[in-house]
Design a protein around this motif. Sequence first.
Motif, mmCIF file in Angstrom:
data_model
loop_
_atom_site.group_PDB
_atom_site.id
_atom_site.type_symbol
_atom_site.label_atom_id
_atom_site.label_comp_id
_atom_site.label_asym_id
_atom_site.label_seq_id
_atom_site.Cartn_x
_atom_site.Cartn_y
_atom_site.Cartn_z
ATOM 1 N N ASP A 1 0.838 -1.276 0.107
ATOM 2 C CA ASP A 1 -0.002 -0.044 0.058
ATOM 3 C C ASP A 1 0.894 1.289 -0.100
ATOM 4 O O ASP A 1 1.821 1.341 0.895
ATOM 5 N N ASP A 2 0.442 2.220 -0.679
ATOM 6 C CA ASP A 2 1.347 3.354 -0.613
ATOM 7 C C ASP A 2 0.895 4.271 0.333
ATOM 8 O O ASP A 2 -0.237 4.500 0.875
ATOM 9 N N VAL A 3 1.977 4.751 1.334
ATOM 10 C CA VAL A 3 1.902 5.599 2.363
ATOM 11 C C VAL A 3 1.199 7.083 1.839
ATOM 12 O O VAL A 3 1.394 7.588 0.982
ATOM 13 N N GLY A 4 0.133 7.346 2.738
ATOM 14 C CA GLY A 4 -0.731 8.472 2.635
ATOM 15 C C GLY A 4 -1.764 8.302 1.461
ATOM 16 O O GLY A 4 -2.774 9.060 1.569
ATOM 17 N N MET A 5 -1.833 7.216 1.183
ATOM 18 C CA MET A 5 -3.267 6.693 0.219
ATOM 19 C C MET A 5 -4.115 5.731 1.236
ATOM 20 O O MET A 5 -3.550 5.066 2.007
ATOM 21 N N ARG A 6 -5.412 5.544 1.024
ATOM 22 C CA ARG A 6 -6.382 4.707 1.824
ATOM 23 C C ARG A 6 -5.996 3.358 1.389
ATOM 24 O O ARG A 6 -6.125 3.002 0.151
ATOM 25 N N PRO A 7 -5.865 2.304 2.380
ATOM 26 C CA PRO A 7 -5.878 1.137 2.038
ATOM 27 C C PRO A 7 -7.248 0.730 1.491
ATOM 28 O O PRO A 7 -8.233 1.149 1.930
ATOM 29 N N GLN A 8 -6.998 -0.247 0.540
ATOM 30 C CA GLN A 8 -8.350 -0.478 -0.254
ATOM 31 C C GLN A 8 -9.339 -1.339 0.812
ATOM 32 O O GLN A 8 -10.551 -1.271 0.386
ATOM 33 N N ALA A 9 -8.924 -1.931 1.734
ATOM 34 C CA ALA A 9 -9.874 -2.745 2.479
ATOM 35 C C ALA A 9 -10.816 -1.780 3.185
ATOM 36 O O ALA A 9 -11.928 -2.236 3.753
ATOM 37 N N TYR A 10 -10.419 -0.502 3.303
ATOM 38 C CA TYR A 10 -11.349 0.656 4.181
ATOM 39 C C TYR A 10 -12.132 1.618 3.379
ATOM 40 O O TYR A 10 -12.185 2.627 3.803
ATOM 41 N N ALA A 11 -12.050 1.431 1.916
ATOM 42 C CA ALA A 11 -12.447 2.391 0.873
ATOM 43 C C ALA A 11 -13.852 2.243 1.205
ATOM 44 O O ALA A 11 -14.799 1.262 1.155
ATOM 45 N N ARG A 12 -14.514 3.551 1.377
ATOM 46 C CA ARG A 12 -15.849 3.745 1.634
ATOM 47 C C ARG A 12 -16.411 4.767 0.581
ATOM 48 O O ARG A 12 -17.527 5.379 0.569
ATOM 49 N N GLY A 13 -15.656 5.394 -0.382
ATOM 50 C CA GLY A 13 -15.849 6.113 -1.512
ATOM 51 C C GLY A 13 -14.747 6.616 -2.102
ATOM 52 O O GLY A 13 -13.615 6.232 -1.688
ATOM 53 N N SER A 14 -14.964 7.475 -3.053
ATOM 54 C CA SER A 14 -13.859 7.965 -4.055
ATOM 55 C C SER A 14 -13.130 8.888 -3.276
ATOM 56 O O SER A 14 -11.878 9.193 -3.441
ATOM 57 N N VAL A 15 -13.524 9.549 -2.380
ATOM 58 C CA VAL A 15 -12.921 10.715 -1.445
ATOM 59 C C VAL A 15 -12.285 10.208 -0.242
ATOM 60 O O VAL A 15 -12.906 9.850 0.679
ATOM 61 N N MET A 16 -11.017 10.449 -0.013
ATOM 62 C CA MET A 16 -10.397 10.097 1.345
ATOM 63 C C MET A 16 -10.752 11.249 2.321
ATOM 64 O O MET A 16 -10.394 12.276 2.020
ATOM 65 N N SER A 17 -11.172 10.795 3.444
ATOM 66 C CA SER A 17 -11.420 11.768 4.546
ATOM 67 C C SER A 17 -10.167 12.546 5.078
ATOM 68 O O SER A 17 -9.208 11.784 5.062
ATOM 69 N N GLU A 18 -10.525 13.657 5.751
ATOM 70 C CA GLU A 18 -9.467 14.324 6.483
ATOM 71 C C GLU A 18 -8.714 13.468 7.544
ATOM 72 O O GLU A 18 -7.480 13.319 7.638
ATOM 73 N N PHE A 19 -9.744 12.706 8.244
ATOM 74 C CA PHE A 19 -9.271 11.892 9.337
ATOM 75 C C PHE A 19 -8.326 10.674 8.862
ATOM 76 O O PHE A 19 -7.168 10.363 9.543
ATOM 77 N N GLU A 20 -8.557 10.094 7.593
ATOM 78 C CA GLU A 20 -7.855 9.055 7.065
ATOM 79 C C GLU A 20 -6.465 9.415 6.628
ATOM 80 O O GLU A 20 -5.479 9.042 6.821
ATOM 81 N N GLN A 21 -6.501 10.783 6.019
ATOM 82 C CA GLN A 21 -5.318 11.331 5.419
ATOM 83 C C GLN A 21 -4.288 11.648 6.572
ATOM 84 O O GLN A 21 -3.239 11.145 6.496
ATOM 85 N N ARG A 22 -4.957 12.329 7.762
ATOM 86 C CA ARG A 22 -3.720 12.462 9.175
ATOM 87 C C ARG A 22 -3.523 11.244 9.456
ATOM 88 O O ARG A 22 -2.193 11.110 9.970
ATOM 89 N N LEU A 23 -4.208 10.119 9.442
ATOM 90 C CA LEU A 23 -4.023 8.861 10.193
ATOM 91 C C LEU A 23 -2.799 8.233 9.475
ATOM 92 O O LEU A 23 -1.846 7.829 10.213
ATOM 93 N N TRP A 24 -2.755 8.333 8.124
ATOM 94 C CA TRP A 24 -1.634 7.464 7.494
ATOM 95 C C TRP A 24 -0.463 8.566 7.298
ATOM 96 O O TRP A 24 0.625 8.208 7.360
#
Length: 282
Positions: A194-217
């Motif tokens: 998985d690319d750092v800073g990108m949402r892991p595929q298993a947690y994809a809930r839409g096309s836009v990555m949330s701010e929470f997820e962006q900060r998390l990774w």
Amino acid sequence: MGPIVDSMRAVNSFVRTILLGGLVVLIGAGGYIGYNEYYRADRMLRDQQQRLQQAQQQLDSLQQELAAKAQQIESMAEEIRLRDEKIERLELARSLLKTDQRLARLDVLEVKHDEAGEAQSCIVQFVELAPNGAPISSPKQFEIRGDVVYIDNWIVKFDDEYIERADLERGTSLCLFRRIFGESQTPADGYSLDDVGMRPQAYARGSVMSEFEQRLWSEFWEFANNPKKAAEMGIRAANGEAVSIQVREGMAYNITLRNSGGLSIEPVPHAAPESATDNTSL
């Protein structure tokens, strides 16, 4: 004539006296009877009013008792509701803590040996999975040195309260697959998953990555080293974790993550691997 007239007068006077006396007696008796009837009716009315008043008092007392019982029942019902909600939360928390997320599958396509029978390398295929086991990413194929495969990951574990209430973003531990490598390689020589800073595929809930997820990774190691900052995000722990296994040709392995944290790799009956679209070898 005089004596006869006097006698007649005396008789008439006597008769009138008798009649008047009888009339007086009748009137007196009638008045007495009427008075007694009136008094009896009045007494009966007062008795009925008293009984009615007593009945009303009893009714008021019963209504007060009924209201108190109703309030007690309502209070008990509220206690039962709160207890049931607590039991449901505890049951949910227990089930979630025991729930395994199937995140990926590793298929071993080939193990290469030298003339002495020592494993030199293995060709494996890695694909991320949805909760129902369906592939959600393009399969990636790698040739790894040796036959012991390591998968390096970033794990984020959240406070139990988020797991208990099945929070949308923090209701389960999260995993980002960093890289895959063999026992004869250093982690730095491994292959990215998985690319750092990108949402892991298993947690994809839409096309836009949330701010929470962006900060998390993007700030993963900052959360790992700054407990105060991690607590602000509801993070209990953030750390790297690697799982490894000596692979066998023709076998497949599931990589799973428990909601409370803890990664594992376990063999499963081999299924035909997806067609690889990304081939990487040494």
